[in-house]
Every structure is written in structure tokens, then in C-alpha cells.
Design a protein around this motif. Sequence first.
Motif, PDB file in Angstrom:
ATOM      1  N   GLU B 121       5.859   6.973   5.170  1.00 39.28           N
ATOM      2  CA  GLU B 121       6.012   5.801   4.304  1.00 39.28           C
ATOM      3  C   GLU B 121       5.146   5.927   3.043  1.00 39.28           C
ATOM      4  O   GLU B 121       5.556   5.529   1.952  1.00 39.28           O
ATOM      5  N   SER B 127       2.278   1.616  -1.424  1.00 39.63           N
ATOM      6  CA  SER B 127       2.238   0.536  -0.448  1.00 39.63           C
ATOM      7  C   SER B 127       3.572  -0.180  -0.269  1.00 39.63           C
ATOM      8  O   SER B 127       3.678  -1.069   0.564  1.00 39.63           O
ATOM      9  N   PRO B 297      -3.749   1.289  -1.225  1.00 37.16           N
ATOM     10  CA  PRO B 297      -2.298   1.135  -1.033  1.00 37.16           C
ATOM     11  C   PRO B 297      -1.677   2.285  -0.235  1.00 37.16           C
ATOM     12  O   PRO B 297      -0.894   2.048   0.692  1.00 37.16           O
ATOM     13  N   SER B 300      -2.945   2.200   3.341  1.00 37.71           N
ATOM     14  CA  SER B 300      -2.293   1.133   4.086  1.00 37.71           C
ATOM     15  C   SER B 300      -0.939   1.576   4.633  1.00 37.71           C
ATOM     16  O   SER B 300      -0.575   1.267   5.768  1.00 37.71           O
ATOM     17  N   ALA B 301      -0.189   2.331   3.826  1.00 36.42           N
ATOM     18  CA  ALA B 301       1.111   2.841   4.285  1.00 36.42           C
ATOM     19  C   ALA B 301       0.924   3.862   5.408  1.00 36.42           C
ATOM     20  O   ALA B 301       1.659   3.853   6.396  1.00 36.42           O
ATOM     21  N   LEU B 303      -1.567   4.011   7.459  1.00 32.03           N
ATOM     22  CA  LEU B 303      -1.990   3.237   8.628  1.00 32.03           C
ATOM     23  C   LEU B 303      -0.803   2.591   9.324  1.00 32.03           C
ATOM     24  O   LEU B 303      -0.715   2.570  10.555  1.00 32.03           O
ATOM     25  N   SER B 304       0.106   2.066   8.521  1.00 34.53           N
ATOM     26  CA  SER B 304       1.276   1.407   9.095  1.00 34.53           C
ATOM     27  C   SER B 304       2.113   2.421   9.887  1.00 34.53           C
ATOM     28  O   SER B 304       2.678   2.095  10.935  1.00 34.53           O
TER      29      SER B 304
END
Lengths: 408, 408
Positions: B121, B127, B297, B300-301, B303-304
Motif C-alpha cells: 500500500e 498514505s 504517511p 502509516s501505510a 503499518l496498515s
Amino acid sequence: MKKKLTIGLFGFGVVGQGLYNVLSQTHGVKAEIKRIAIKDKSKTRTLPQELFTTDKTEILNDPSIDIVVELINDHEAAYAIVKEAIEKGKHVVTANKRMLAENLEEFYELQQRYGKSILYEGSVCGSIPIIRNLEEYYDNDLLTSIEGIFNGSTNYILTKVFEEKKSYADALLKAQELGFAETDPALDVEGYDAKFKLVIAIAHTFGVFVKPADVINIGIDKISATDLKYAKENNLSIKLVARAFKQGDKVFAFVAPQFIEAHHPLASIRNEYNAVLVEGAFAEKQTFVGKGAGSYPTGSAVLSDVSALTYGYAYEYKKRAQHEALSFSNDLRVEAVVTFEDQHSVSIKDFETFKSGYAANGKQLLQGILTLAQFKALSERDGVSVLLAANATFSPIAESVPEDLLAS
Amino acid sequence: MKKKLTIGLFGFGVVGQGLYNVLSQTHGVKAEIKRIAIKDKSKTRTLPQELFTTDKTEILNDPSIDIVVELINDHEAAYAIVKEAIEKGKHVVTANKRMLAENLEEFYELQQRYGKSILYEGSVCGSIPIIRNLEEYYDNDLLTSIEGIFNGSTNYILTKVFEEKKSYADALLKAQELGFAETDPALDVEGYDAKFKLVIAIAHTFGVFVKPADVINIGIDKISATDLKYAKENNLSIKLVARAFKQGDKVFAFVAPQFIEAHHPLASIRNEYNAVLVEGAFAEKQTFVGKGAGSYPTGSAVLSDVSALTYGYAYEYKKRAQHEALSFSNDLRVEAVVTFEDQHSVSIKDFETFKSGYAANGKQLLQGILTLAQFKALSERDGVSVLLAANATFSPIAESVPEDLLAS
């Protein structure tokens, strides 16, 4: 593994027909509509009569039906259908924001108890996949705020009033003709529809269940010529903004019209479009824009929920586990612009902190800091229009000392 | 049920550190970083030395490591790591767009063969959760186009050049200082970075694997003073736009700078922000806006993706099953604006259809229809700048009769 699912559909209005068309045109969703429950069997339908029934038990008591898709207008009847469907072991897909907002905590508990899903992506901002993203993509982000234009009908009206200088009444009529508006226009223009969506979004952003009656909503129905003039002179637009944000262990939320600067991400959202701005610690600022109303955009969201059920998807309400200590509050100060014609309607004393004001040709404008309660109270006075200031700041009112402590 | 996952991290640059910080601050992701492979062990680190290694086998051969998170710069070394990790039964999370774009079909096959996930992602528009939404939310929509601002660094430069009248060189330097720019600025400003992301997005929008070398990219490095003047006079901005769309059974795609009208959704996307516009039959037009670069940002992606692996998530490349007949093509006509100073650089004969032109003070501007091949060829001439016209239309060149048919 995806399994083939059988759908019982309640309602065959604009969204239901959209869903039917989408299901018959798209590939790959292993689901079919077996039965459609309607109120009026005498209406001419484009589909075979045997698909339709006026008896809801023909869907609810049919063990071959896996999913109830509920798309009727009446929120009380919808509640009874959703509840009974879950109790009878069926998944539910619905876009009925009022019913969801008013019963979300109960629906959360019913899902846990019966192990069945209630999915409702279509209930918040039509085709924008906001609930799914809040649940899955931002599942581990520390979200701090969600705000946006949650009602397409009022945004359409405001766009027409601003850009085409249409009258408010003409713009509303046009929105209704185009199918964006609720049957009862008060739900749109007084901000209730946006509030219901906000309440649903709050559950997935902060893990808090809030009653709609506890959330303040102010609509666009009292916006005055003075407001429009002030907006034009200051290169602002007006948007009906739904917002919720976290400060400390409190969640604040309200719906109110606001002056918006030209560079703000919401300024460019026109006509029936919706926008959602999400802010988190890690993803920082995200914006989602899409059509918030209409048969295909909502039908598309409902279809996506049906598709998710084919692989066993359920909302986990993930933020609920993370933020158990958060609670909802209205103890907030906001910066507002208040306009009125009768000079006795509002005085400087109505503000906590008065900032500026002017009067010309009998029209008055005052700007300053109000508590949310004062803001709401002023909005209810005859001939008074209240809006949030452009770039308004919001500050929590420090908690007062609990009375039992004072007594001791 | 979520299980606790052990991560081996390759690279500890800005995104790796972002991930480490995010993982240590957030709740609920059942994953921990066990080992970090780095190139230079002598650098001072803020974390205990025993976390670090310069020997990649200490991660790849460690059976307790479930996930390899690959965040290094070198795309060839990254390819070897990803391949070996999958072959050794580990999931992979990566944000390396060049490596992904160049090897996507092989990675697709490796995922099928070894039953492990490669999630990425963070590779496309930081992000913005675009891959996940293309895969899951639009899994059954008939998508017709995807376009947007896929490179934050060039958008930052264009914003500064337009709004603050900074020179191109100053703006690039500032973008590099802020950490938005690739180590090799040519990857950004010549449109390669945007192209790699576009190639990845195409796989999930249309189910087609395209080689980056087959996709035309034109950058912002030759934009001229005449272009800027033309933009200002016509109330336009300039954006580097990546786009792919379907017409019939063909997918067309390219990256090129374009004049953008003030009301266009991309006009308001400023600085390092990215935007993705998705258009489908049912969801209609959707816009996603978010930060496309920077440590949080992208972290965060990533991590997701790690979080998604805790519940067994894998891309299904769903559009691939739906659209097997689609193929990539460059046989397209585009509407372009061409500017140059030397009057002999370009002539009307270079256009398929010439529309208009003007010359003043030795500066020339010609507008007309070109094939994509002509457009690319003109972009490579010295002293010539080419941009897509505002609201340019695109029309496929009708297929010529295959030669074997002519011969028979």
C-alpha cells in the motif's frame, strides 16, 4: 472461499433499483436477489411480479435467505426488520442512517450476540468508502478528527445559491427533482441527515456510541442575505460541516454551517458531492470525495457490503477496544458569526467574548466566542442566523469542580 | 483471530524509522520488529545495537520471522530480498515502487506459488489507501479510469514555482531538504516515480500487468517560462498527471504534465499532497487526497499492511479475473500544447491536426492533436516543452489491419 448468497430485499426505490441493476450488470458477486418486499403491490414494476411480496415474513422466515438488504424509508419499520433479521440468523445490509444512528449501540450488541453482520457503508456519504477505511485502513492510527460535507442535498443547494444565484426554494426543488433530497426536506436542510451520518462515523472513528439527540445540529435554512454578502466580500463560501474531534478524553461533535476560505479542501466540493477529511497521528490529513447521493453511488456502496459478506466480513468496531475511556461532550467554545436585522435580536452580551461587529442598512453582524449551548440557543431565535467563523477555533470548557467536592 | 507476528526490517531510513515509531506508539498491532538489516553499521543509531545486523541471512534464514518489511533504496537488492523472503515462506511488506513495477507479474506468480502475501500500500501515493480500495471496495465496480497526482515532490515544486514564484532549482532543493524527493531527482522530475506507481495501480484497477518501459513518461523538467505565462493568462495551473483508462478492450496509460482548469479537482492539490481520481460505472467519480511522501504517511501505510497480515490478508488481484481480455496500448491521440523559442524547433507539420498557435518576442506556442508517439518524440527535442491541453480529449487510433491479413 466465497459462497453464493441469497438476498431478500426490502424496498424497491431508487437505491434498491440501483442495486438490482448493478447486481445484474457486474461480474463476480456471488449473490442473487430472491425476493423483494414492497409496500404497494399495485405499482407497475419492470421486473416479474413473482419477485415481489407485501408480506415481510416471506423474507424473514425463509431459511434460504442469507442476507436482508433493507432499503426502506420508514426508520421505525426498518428497525424492526433489521432486528428480526439478525435474531433469525441473517446478515443485514442497510443504508438507513437515521435508524442506524438511533440504534447503533443495540445493533453492536446484537451483532456480538448472534454472530451476524450489519454492514452500512452506504449510510454515510454514499459512494465514499469511509466506514471500511476507518475500520480497516486506519485501524491502528490514532485518529484525532473527522469532518466534512456529509449531506449532498444541502451542498447542492448552497452551490446553486452561490454560483447560479438561484433562490433557496428553487435550489431545494431542483435537488428534490434530481433525487438527492430526503422525502422530508427538513432532515436535510436542518442538518439532521448529516448528524445521523456523523453519529455513525463517530462510532468507527473514536469507538464511542453517541445518541443523535445529544449532538447539536444547525441547518442552512436560516442563512441570510447578510451571510451571503459577507461571504462574497471576504472570498468565502458557506458549507454545512459535520465534524467530530478528540481533545484529551473527550469527543466533541456538531453539525453547523460554516464560512470556508477559498483554499480550504472543502471549498472545491460542489453540487451533490460529499467530502470527508480524516486526520490522524500517522496518516496525517486525508480527504475522500465522492457522490453522496443518488441511486448508483449508494447502490455501489450497498453492493460492496454484499460482496464483503461473501467472504465473511464484519465490522470489528476496532476503535472501541482502543479508546474505552473517551466520552462525548458538548462543553465547548466556538467562534461564530451571527447576523440579524432587528437590532434587539442579539446583543454583545450574548457572547462570552465579543470580537467585532458591524451594522449597515439595518442589517447587523456580530462575531465572537460562544459556548456551543449559546450558539445553539441563538440559532433558534427568530430572524437570527448563526454560522461558524472561517477557520474557527474550538476550545473545550475546562471541567468545573464537581459539586460533591465543593460540599465537602 | 489475530496472531502475534515477528518482523525483520530491511533499511532504517526515514520510512523505517517512521514505522518503528508508529509501531511503538500505536496500540493493537500484534507485531514486533526483531531485527533490522542495514548497510552501514557504523552509523549512530537511537536504538540498541543488537537490533541491527549487516547480514541479510540473519533475517531471511530466521524461521521465527514471519514478515519481511523491505524499505531499502536499491531496487535490485530489494528485488533479491523480496524474492528470497517469499521463497522462504515469509510475507513481505514493501513500498519500493520501482522494484514492484518492474517485477509485478513475477511477484503475482510467486504469491500464488508460495501462498504468501506481498503487500505494498505504501508504494502508491503514500498514505492514500488506494490499492486496498481498488481491491476490496471497488472489487465489483467496472472501473473506467484512474488518474491523479502521484508524485509529491514534483507537485511541491510546481506549487512553489506557481504560488511563490520560486525558481525551479530552489523548489527542488527545498523538496529534497524536506525529504519528499527521491535520492535521484530525475526519478521525480522526469516522471518515472509517478509511472512506477501508475503501473502498480493499473494491475489493481484493470487487472493488467504492464512493463514500465512500455509506458510513456514526460516530466516537468522542461516546463518553460512560456508555459507558466500561458497558464497564468488562462487561469490554469500545471500538474504532473499520471493516468490510465480503458476504452473498449484496451488500457491506455501515460504520465505527462497538463494544464489544469481552476475548477478541476486536481487544481486544489498543493505542495506534497497526492490525489487519486477513480471513475467507475457505479461509484462514479471518487477522489482520494492525502500526503504522498514523508516518513509518517508512508510508515502509516506500511503499518496498515503489517496489521492486515495479522488477519491473513492477501491481494486477490480481483480485476484480473474479470477483465482477462484487456491489453495495454499506446495507440492514442492526445491534445497537446507545445512551446519553444527557436522557430525551427517545431512546425505545424509535426501535428496530426493543428488547432492554433501564436508567437511573441521569439516565443512560440502551438496547440493541436498528436499521437502519443509524436507527443513523446517532441518532448525529447532540445528547447521544446510539451504539455497536455486543459481538458484534453484522448481518442484511440483505430487498429490497422494486421499484416498477415493483408498478405492473405
